[in-house]
Design a protein around this motif. Structure first.
Motif, PDB file in Angstrom:
ATOM      1  N   PRO A 116      82.344  99.359 -28.693  1.00  0.00           N
ATOM      2  CA  PRO A 116      83.020  99.989 -29.827  1.00  0.00           C
ATOM      3  C   PRO A 116      83.329 101.460 -29.556  1.00  0.00           C
ATOM      4  O   PRO A 116      82.739 102.084 -28.667  1.00  0.00           O
ATOM      5  CB  PRO A 116      82.010  99.846 -30.964  1.00  0.00           C
ATOM      6  N   ASN A 117      84.265 101.997 -30.326  1.00  0.00           N
ATOM      7  CA  ASN A 117      84.633 103.390 -30.221  1.00  0.00           C
ATOM      8  C   ASN A 117      85.170 103.830 -31.568  1.00  0.00           C
ATOM      9  O   ASN A 117      85.496 103.011 -32.417  1.00  0.00           O
ATOM     10  CB  ASN A 117      85.689 103.590 -29.124  1.00  0.00           C
ATOM     11  N   ARG A 118      85.309 105.141 -31.752  1.00  0.00           N
ATOM     12  CA  ARG A 118      85.879 105.632 -33.008  1.00  0.00           C
ATOM     13  C   ARG A 118      87.336 105.208 -33.143  1.00  0.00           C
ATOM     14  O   ARG A 118      87.828 104.951 -34.235  1.00  0.00           O
ATOM     15  CB  ARG A 118      85.775 107.159 -33.080  1.00  0.00           C
ATOM     16  N   GLY A 119      88.029 105.163 -32.023  1.00  0.00           N
ATOM     17  CA  GLY A 119      89.406 104.688 -32.014  1.00  0.00           C
ATOM     18  C   GLY A 119      89.425 103.256 -31.534  1.00  0.00           C
ATOM     19  O   GLY A 119      88.837 102.358 -32.140  1.00  0.00           O
ATOM     20  N   LEU A 120      90.097 103.050 -30.401  1.00  0.00           N
ATOM     21  CA  LEU A 120      90.140 101.715 -29.814  1.00  0.00           C
ATOM     22  C   LEU A 120      88.884 101.465 -28.994  1.00  0.00           C
ATOM     23  O   LEU A 120      88.489 102.292 -28.177  1.00  0.00           O
ATOM     24  CB  LEU A 120      91.371 101.572 -28.915  1.00  0.00           C
ATOM     25  N   GLY A 121      88.274 100.318 -29.191  1.00  0.00           N
ATOM     26  CA  GLY A 121      87.166  99.917 -28.349  1.00  0.00           C
ATOM     27  C   GLY A 121      87.685  99.301 -27.060  1.00  0.00           C
ATOM     28  O   GLY A 121      88.896  99.259 -26.806  1.00  0.00           O
ATOM     29  N   THR A 122      86.793  98.806 -26.250  1.00  0.00           N
ATOM     30  CA  THR A 122      87.166  98.176 -24.983  1.00  0.00           C
ATOM     31  C   THR A 122      86.631  96.754 -24.941  1.00  0.00           C
ATOM     32  O   THR A 122      85.419  96.534 -25.073  1.00  0.00           O
ATOM     33  CB  THR A 122      86.600  98.967 -23.789  1.00  0.00           C
ATOM     34  N   LEU A 123      87.527  95.806 -24.762  1.00  0.00           N
ATOM     35  CA  LEU A 123      87.125  94.405 -24.677  1.00  0.00           C
ATOM     36  C   LEU A 123      86.544  94.135 -23.301  1.00  0.00           C
ATOM     37  O   LEU A 123      87.179  94.403 -22.278  1.00  0.00           O
ATOM     38  CB  LEU A 123      88.338  93.500 -24.930  1.00  0.00           C
ATOM     39  N   GLN A 124      85.347  93.604 -23.260  1.00  0.00           N
ATOM     40  CA  GLN A 124      84.683  93.307 -22.004  1.00  0.00           C
ATOM     41  C   GLN A 124      84.859  91.855 -21.586  1.00  0.00           C
ATOM     42  O   GLN A 124      85.175  91.558 -20.441  1.00  0.00           O
ATOM     43  CB  GLN A 124      83.186  93.624 -22.120  1.00  0.00           C
ATOM     44  N   GLN A 125      84.665  90.955 -22.527  1.00  0.00           N
ATOM     45  CA  GLN A 125      84.844  89.543 -22.208  1.00  0.00           C
ATOM     46  C   GLN A 125      85.069  88.760 -23.494  1.00  0.00           C
ATOM     47  O   GLN A 125      84.816  89.245 -24.595  1.00  0.00           O
ATOM     48  CB  GLN A 125      83.638  88.984 -21.452  1.00  0.00           C
ATOM     49  N   GLY A 126      85.589  87.565 -23.322  1.00  0.00           N
ATOM     50  CA  GLY A 126      85.831  86.727 -24.479  1.00  0.00           C
ATOM     51  C   GLY A 126      85.739  85.264 -24.089  1.00  0.00           C
ATOM     52  O   GLY A 126      86.030  84.882 -22.954  1.00  0.00           O
ATOM     53  N   GLU A 127      85.307  84.464 -25.032  1.00  0.00           N
ATOM     54  CA  GLU A 127      85.211  83.020 -24.812  1.00  0.00           C
ATOM     55  C   GLU A 127      85.981  82.323 -25.916  1.00  0.00           C
ATOM     56  O   GLU A 127      85.632  82.435 -27.107  1.00  0.00           O
ATOM     57  CB  GLU A 127      83.751  82.580 -24.830  1.00  0.00           C
ATOM     58  N   ALA A 128      87.050  81.631 -25.561  1.00  0.00           N
ATOM     59  CA  ALA A 128      87.894  80.970 -26.556  1.00  0.00           C
ATOM     60  C   ALA A 128      87.172  79.787 -27.187  1.00  0.00           C
ATOM     61  O   ALA A 128      86.531  78.998 -26.488  1.00  0.00           O
ATOM     62  CB  ALA A 128      89.200  80.519 -25.926  1.00  0.00           C
ATOM     63  N   ILE A 129      87.282  79.693 -28.510  1.00  0.00           N
ATOM     64  CA  ILE A 129      86.790  78.519 -29.230  1.00  0.00           C
ATOM     65  C   ILE A 129      87.941  77.535 -29.407  1.00  0.00           C
ATOM     66  O   ILE A 129      87.815  76.347 -29.127  1.00  0.00           O
ATOM     67  CB  ILE A 129      86.201  78.917 -30.593  1.00  0.00           C
TER      68      ILE A 129
END
Length: 259
Positions: A61-74
């Protein structure tokens, strides 16, 4: 790092190979994340950052845009992805949710509602009726509360009713003369409009609404949104154009042999 379940509601190309993705999540509400390298076909973030994808996302998370590290599609809601009309309805629902909400304001019931709308569109339920239900449900999110359980002028609960944006709700026959620009509606259309406002989607069964009834309901919703919401959505204009094209194709006379 934080983790959430969410649905991708907006994507924007960013720099040469990155994306900015906006996710509406169960735990945090709307969040914006930079997905580095997601535009590359072989990126591990490529598939999970597609519009409408429902998944579990891990991010800094961040005050502005966070950074996506990984994702798993459902689920990627495959029917929506491959049908231009379903895509148009789902895109409108995404943009309405995006414009009506502030970032990082968790709203679990709203997430559940949005998920159900997208899921039911993908399952083949009437997408116009589903988006009308969503539009009526989103009014409270926008801070709008039309009077739908009684006459907005005199408070009577029985009689014939029309819809009046001026009066902020339905008006009974005793008060018709108070708004000569009210929308004339059939009894069935008024009942549906009221039902959509209070309807719980987990009770959804087979939807079978005549097209003329849907159009009456849509006129009332559109009139109210135009007067009170302050929203002007590109996806809504595109959706209306799609409907017009569909009607033209349906009404186009077939060529006779030899023409």
């Amino acid at each position: 790092m934080e983790k959430c379940e969410g649905i991708v509601i907006r994507t924007t190309n960013y720099r040469e190979s990155d994306k900015i993705v906006v996710i509406y999540s169960r735990e945090y509400g709307k969040i914006g994340l930079v997905a580095r390298g997601a535009k590359k076909t072989k990126s591990r973030l490529s598939a999970v950052t597609q519009l409408f994808t429902n998944g579990v996302f891990t991010f800094y998370p961040n005050r502005g845009l966070g950074t996506l590290q990984q994702g798993e599609a459902i689920t990627s809601f495959a029917s929506i992805q491959t049908d231009i009309f379903l895509t148009a309805y789902a895109t409108y629902a995404c943009e309405l949710l995006d414009k009506a909400t502030e970032e990082q304001q968790a709203n679990g019931p709203l997430y559940n509602l949005f998920y159900q709308i997208i899921h039911h569109i993908d399952e083949g339920y009437d997408p116009q009726v589903l988006t009308q239900i969503f539009e009526m449900k989103m009014l409270s999110v926008l801070g709008l509360y039309p009077t739908m359980d009684r006459c907005a002028i005199c408070g009577q609960t029985e009689g014939r009713f029309d819809f009046s944006a001026y009066a902020n709700g339905i008006v009974c026959h005793r008060c018709f003369e108070r708004d000569k620009y009210r929308l004339h509606m059939t009894e069935k259309s008024v009942k549906l409009l009221r039902l959509f406002y209070i309807f719980q989607l987990d009770r959804l069964g087979n939807i079978n609404v005549k097209q003329e009834t849907k159009e009456e309901v849509q006129r009332a919703i559109d009139t109210y949104y135009e007067q009170y919401s302050g929203l002007y959505l590109k996806s809504k204009k595109f959706l209306n154009n799609m409907k017009n094209w569909d009607e033209l194709l349906k009404n186009k006379p077939e060529k006779e042999d030899g023409d």
